[in-house]
Design an enzyme around this catalytic site. Sequence first.
Site, PDB file in Angstrom:
ATOM      1  N   ASP A  78       0.842  -1.195   0.000  1.00 54.50           N
ATOM      2  CA  ASP A  78       0.000   0.000   0.000  1.00 54.50           C
ATOM      3  C   ASP A  78       0.879   1.248   0.000  1.00 54.50           C
ATOM      4  O   ASP A  78       2.026   1.223   0.453  1.00 54.50           O
ATOM      5  CB  ASP A  78      -0.966  -0.002   1.190  1.00 54.50           C
ATOM      6  CG  ASP A  78      -0.258   0.026   2.536  1.00 54.50           C
ATOM      7  OD1 ASP A  78       0.723  -0.721   2.706  1.00 54.50           O
ATOM      8  OD2 ASP A  78      -0.701   0.781   3.432  1.00 54.50           O
ATOM      9  N   GLU A 142       0.066  -0.803   5.839  1.00 58.53           N
ATOM     10  CA  GLU A 142       1.132  -0.233   6.657  1.00 58.53           C
ATOM     11  C   GLU A 142       1.026   1.279   6.714  1.00 58.53           C
ATOM     12  O   GLU A 142       1.325   1.891   7.736  1.00 58.53           O
ATOM     13  CB  GLU A 142       2.492  -0.638   6.088  1.00 58.53           C
ATOM     14  CG  GLU A 142       3.666  -0.425   7.049  1.00 58.53           C
ATOM     15  CD  GLU A 142       4.290   0.966   6.985  1.00 58.53           C
ATOM     16  OE1 GLU A 142       5.090   1.293   7.871  1.00 58.53           O
ATOM     17  OE2 GLU A 142       3.984   1.722   6.040  1.00 58.53           O
TER      18      GLU A 142
END
Length: 386
Positions: A78, A142
């Site tokens: 991400d 994250e």
Amino acid sequence: MPPTDPAAPTDPAALTAALIRCASVTPAEGGALVLLEDLLSQAGFACTRVDRNGTPNLFARWGARGANRSFGFNGHTDVVPVGDLAAWTHDPFGAETEGDWLYGRGATDMKSGVAAFAAAAIDFVRETPPDGAVILAITGDEEGDATDGTVALLDWMAGQGERMTHCLVGEPTCPDTMGQMMKIGRRGSMTAWFTAQGVQGHSAYPHRAKNPMRALTTLLSRLPDTLDAGTAHFDASTLQITTIDCGNPANNVIPAKGSATVNIRFNDSHTGAALADWLRAEAAKVEAETGVTIATRIQISGESFVTPPGELSALIARAVQAETGVTPELSTTGGTSDARFVKNHCPVVEFGLVGRTMHQVDERVSMTQIHQLKSIYSRILKDYFA
């Protein structure tokens, strides 16, 4: 991706480009984990999607479950939002190249790191199948709240009897040059939100009001910028005021309510709980002095931790030195990472690329360094299972 010739070395720069083209802005998966699952499955890894509460995660293992030795890599696909698209000179999801530079959101943080360790793992198990297991734990959460990312993977692993004996997190760790630094720990992180409730009034008649802003500034003046002198492995703990606000458009009105936020990065001489108690005690003192009510909300993002220098850090340092000629500094600087969760599972160290452009407009990575990072990770795997 994968390469047309299954015997050909896995190109980490091409894999990075393929991942950049996946618009995986938190919390969107964007196709990044689908791409990796397909590539790893074809290489003989047993892959499982460990999605939780809509958060995408991927677990991949080559070798037997419960092996005596299992080396793990952790990372995320991400990315943070693009921001002002007009400010970019290259398409943030186009994976465009200019000379040695590969441009795109996540180029540095950290699709290149994931590509490098995936490529290293695939080629390693094909060329020299180890007596043990290689595990990749990759999250799509994250850059967000991180509540259902690596934490979910570790929870699932515990339930399934899966375990890493050692882990390397592939976050960018080098400030300026390749090989410069590895992270053997991180400071803790916490945020406190103070909301002060007073009594609104006319600024010419302050005795008829209770000014919440004065209470907040009194409280903030008692919270120092530096909390200690540092410890053996850590810099000093710091406290920073990040916002003060009351939303008051009038210059002759004492507001009824105000708020302030502070962020603390703390070393191993503190715990989040102890610091939270201190902040609440200071707020209570100001309440008693001013008659303004101060509500305190605290979020502890992670405690400080350190993996003492030893077998794992020495293994990584030797590989970095062999491939770059640089002996990395052992550091605990910077913000938080998912290593704060992995450290409860097994010893963990972080090593990755130069992170100068992460989260910036025109984020970019050196393709030469991506190949160099794959070589470092390959050497680590070879030496670990030797």
